[in-house]
Motif scaffolding. Structure first.
Motif, PDB file in Angstrom:
ATOM      1  N   SER A 255       1.360  -1.405   0.133  1.00 16.75           N
ATOM      2  CA  SER A 255       0.255  -0.237   0.290  1.00 16.75           C
ATOM      3  C   SER A 255       0.622   1.041   0.001  1.00 16.75           C
ATOM      4  CB  SER A 255      -0.814  -0.132   1.090  1.00 16.75           C
ATOM      5  OG  SER A 255      -0.644  -0.161   2.887  1.00 16.75           O
ATOM      6  N   ASP A 256       1.831   1.701   0.041  1.00 14.61           N
ATOM      7  CA  ASP A 256       2.888   2.316  -0.010  1.00 14.61           C
ATOM      8  C   ASP A 256       3.846   2.638  -0.695  1.00 14.61           C
ATOM      9  OD1 ASP A 256       4.341   0.363   1.070  1.00 14.61           O
ATOM     10  OD2 ASP A 256       5.636   1.273   3.055  1.00 14.61           O
ATOM     11  N   SER A 257       3.709   1.809  -1.852  1.00 12.79           N
ATOM     12  CA  SER A 257       4.504   1.546  -2.789  1.00 12.79           C
ATOM     13  C   SER A 257       3.728   2.727  -3.441  1.00 12.79           C
ATOM     14  CB  SER A 257       4.843  -0.326  -3.366  1.00 12.79           C
ATOM     15  OG  SER A 257       5.970  -0.487  -2.415  1.00 12.79           O
ATOM     16  N   THR A 258       5.068   2.931  -5.085  1.00 13.21           N
ATOM     17  CA  THR A 258       3.696   4.101  -6.114  1.00 13.21           C
ATOM     18  C   THR A 258       4.320   3.108  -7.282  1.00 13.21           C
ATOM     19  OG1 THR A 258       5.521   5.805  -6.234  1.00 13.21           O
ATOM     20  CG2 THR A 258       3.863   5.790  -4.974  1.00 13.21           C
ATOM     21  N   PHE A 259       3.282   3.525  -8.659  1.00 13.51           N
ATOM     22  CA  PHE A 259       4.249   2.871  -9.754  1.00 13.51           C
ATOM     23  C   PHE A 259       4.153   3.633 -10.909  1.00 13.51           C
ATOM     24  CE2 PHE A 259       2.198  -0.178  -6.540  1.00 13.51           C
ATOM     25  CZ  PHE A 259       3.112  -0.746  -6.402  1.00 13.51           C
ATOM     26  N   ARG A 260       4.766   3.301 -11.773  1.00 15.76           N
ATOM     27  CA  ARG A 260       4.331   4.164 -13.106  1.00 15.76           C
ATOM     28  C   ARG A 260       4.261   2.860 -14.526  1.00 15.76           C
ATOM     29  NH1 ARG A 260       8.735   8.856 -14.488  1.00 15.76           N
ATOM     30  NH2 ARG A 260       9.594   6.856 -15.316  1.00 15.76           N
TER      31      ARG A 260
ATOM     32  N   PRO B 145       8.076   7.659  -9.352  1.00 14.74           N
ATOM     33  CA  PRO B 145       6.907   6.322  -8.846  1.00 14.74           C
ATOM     34  C   PRO B 145       8.570   5.278  -8.414  1.00 14.74           C
ATOM     35  CG  PRO B 145       7.730   6.354 -11.040  1.00 14.74           C
ATOM     36  CD  PRO B 145       8.320   8.059 -10.926  1.00 14.74           C
ATOM     37  N   ASP B 146       8.126   3.956  -6.883  1.00 13.63           N
ATOM     38  CA  ASP B 146       8.693   3.335  -6.686  1.00 13.63           C
ATOM     39  C   ASP B 146       8.974   2.616  -7.389  1.00 13.63           C
ATOM     40  OD1 ASP B 146       9.497   4.732  -3.434  1.00 13.63           O
ATOM     41  OD2 ASP B 146       6.954   4.055  -3.642  1.00 13.63           O
TER      42      ASP B 146
ATOM     43  N   PHE C 240      -2.607  -0.970  -8.292  1.00 13.44           N
ATOM     44  CA  PHE C 240      -1.415   0.056  -8.773  1.00 13.44           C
ATOM     45  C   PHE C 240      -2.472   1.374  -7.720  1.00 13.44           C
ATOM     46  CE2 PHE C 240      -0.253  -2.751 -12.362  1.00 13.44           C
ATOM     47  CZ  PHE C 240       0.840  -3.158 -11.913  1.00 13.44           C
ATOM     48  N   ASP C 241      -0.710   1.416  -7.117  1.00 15.28           N
ATOM     49  CA  ASP C 241      -0.877   3.099  -6.827  1.00 15.28           C
ATOM     50  C   ASP C 241      -0.570   4.193  -7.496  1.00 15.28           C
ATOM     51  OD1 ASP C 241      -1.122   5.725  -5.906  1.00 15.28           O
ATOM     52  OD2 ASP C 241      -0.622   5.356  -3.680  1.00 15.28           O
ATOM     53  N   VAL C 242      -0.947   4.749  -8.379  1.00 17.41           N
ATOM     54  CA  VAL C 242       0.160   5.647  -9.571  1.00 17.41           C
ATOM     55  C   VAL C 242       0.524   6.760  -9.262  1.00 17.41           C
ATOM     56  CG1 VAL C 242      -0.016   6.561 -11.780  1.00 17.41           C
ATOM     57  CG2 VAL C 242      -0.866   4.440 -11.778  1.00 17.41           C
ATOM     58  N   ASN C 243       2.203   6.965 -10.106  1.00 20.61           N
ATOM     59  CA  ASN C 243       2.404   8.130  -9.550  1.00 20.61           C
ATOM     60  C   ASN C 243       3.857   8.293 -10.673  1.00 20.61           C
ATOM     61  OD1 ASN C 243       4.810   9.934  -8.620  1.00 20.61           O
ATOM     62  ND2 ASN C 243       4.734   9.768  -6.767  1.00 20.61           N
TER      63      ASN C 243
END
Length: 202
Positions: A101-106, A140-141, A133-136
């Protein structure tokens, strides 16, 4: 570990020798192996390579002038329905560390031999809603890629494959794209030849 190795479409005869020479430089043992994706030919940008660690894959991608990127493959198929089934069957033990939940993705879309409009790219990304996915987009991470190549006869210089293939994977290593323009074709050819010679003389 098997990785999807994506090459630039140039100096085709030197792509594998360069990877093999770099793998030896970074301490790879006898585990290095190659295999082709289904329905692909030797000139394809996509090759599977077996390496002993993710760290070695990262180092090869950073130092190579012919490798575009190394990826942990989460799924593949001839259509997006097959891709979904393949991703869902990929072991949760391999996916969950990157879905926290604390990771971000592109998620990026890359096509080979054809171009997609922005709307077409967005449609493909939106088809992955079954992955939490939590998109950033800015910082992103983790970076994930949809990579697509089809059997079209008009492939902008790429030899067509027998059947459309779609890959989805996590980027584990990539070329330093800022440095690539500094290499001329002649220099790249010289380096590839030297790496090939060093491998076979050692």
């Amino acid at each position: 570990m098997w990785f999807l190795c994506v090459f630039y479409h140039r100096l085709l005869d030197f792509r594998k020798p360069e990877v093999e020479a770099l793998a030896e430089l970074f301490g790879e043992d006898e585990s290095l192996q190659w295999r082709l994706p289904e329905h692909h030919h030797n000139d394809t940008p996509f090759h599977f390579v077996h390496l002993s660690s993710e760290e070695i894959a990262q180092n090869i991608a950073k130092r190579s002038i012919l490798v575009k990127g190394m990826y942990e493959l989460w799924g593949e198929g001839t259509c997006y329905e097959e891709l979904k089934d393949s991703i869902e069957s990929f072991p949760d033990s391999r996916k969950l560390p990157f879905l926290a939940s604390d990771s971000t993705f592109r998620i990026s879309v890359e096509t080979f031999g054809k171009a997609l409009t922005f709307d077409e790219q967005r449609e493909r990304i939106n088809s992955l809603t079954y992955i939490p996915f939590d998109v950033n987009l800015k910082n992103p991470d983790h970076n994930f890629f949809i990579m697509e190549m089809d059997e079209s006869e008009e492939n902008n210089g790429l030899q067509p494959i027998l059947q459309r293939r779609i890959f989805f994977g996590r980027e584990v290593g990539f070329a330093d794209r800022k440095l690539l323009p500094a290499f001329s074709s002649s220099l790249a050819l010289t380096l590839a030849r030297l790496l090939w010679m060093l491998k076979w003389l050692s």
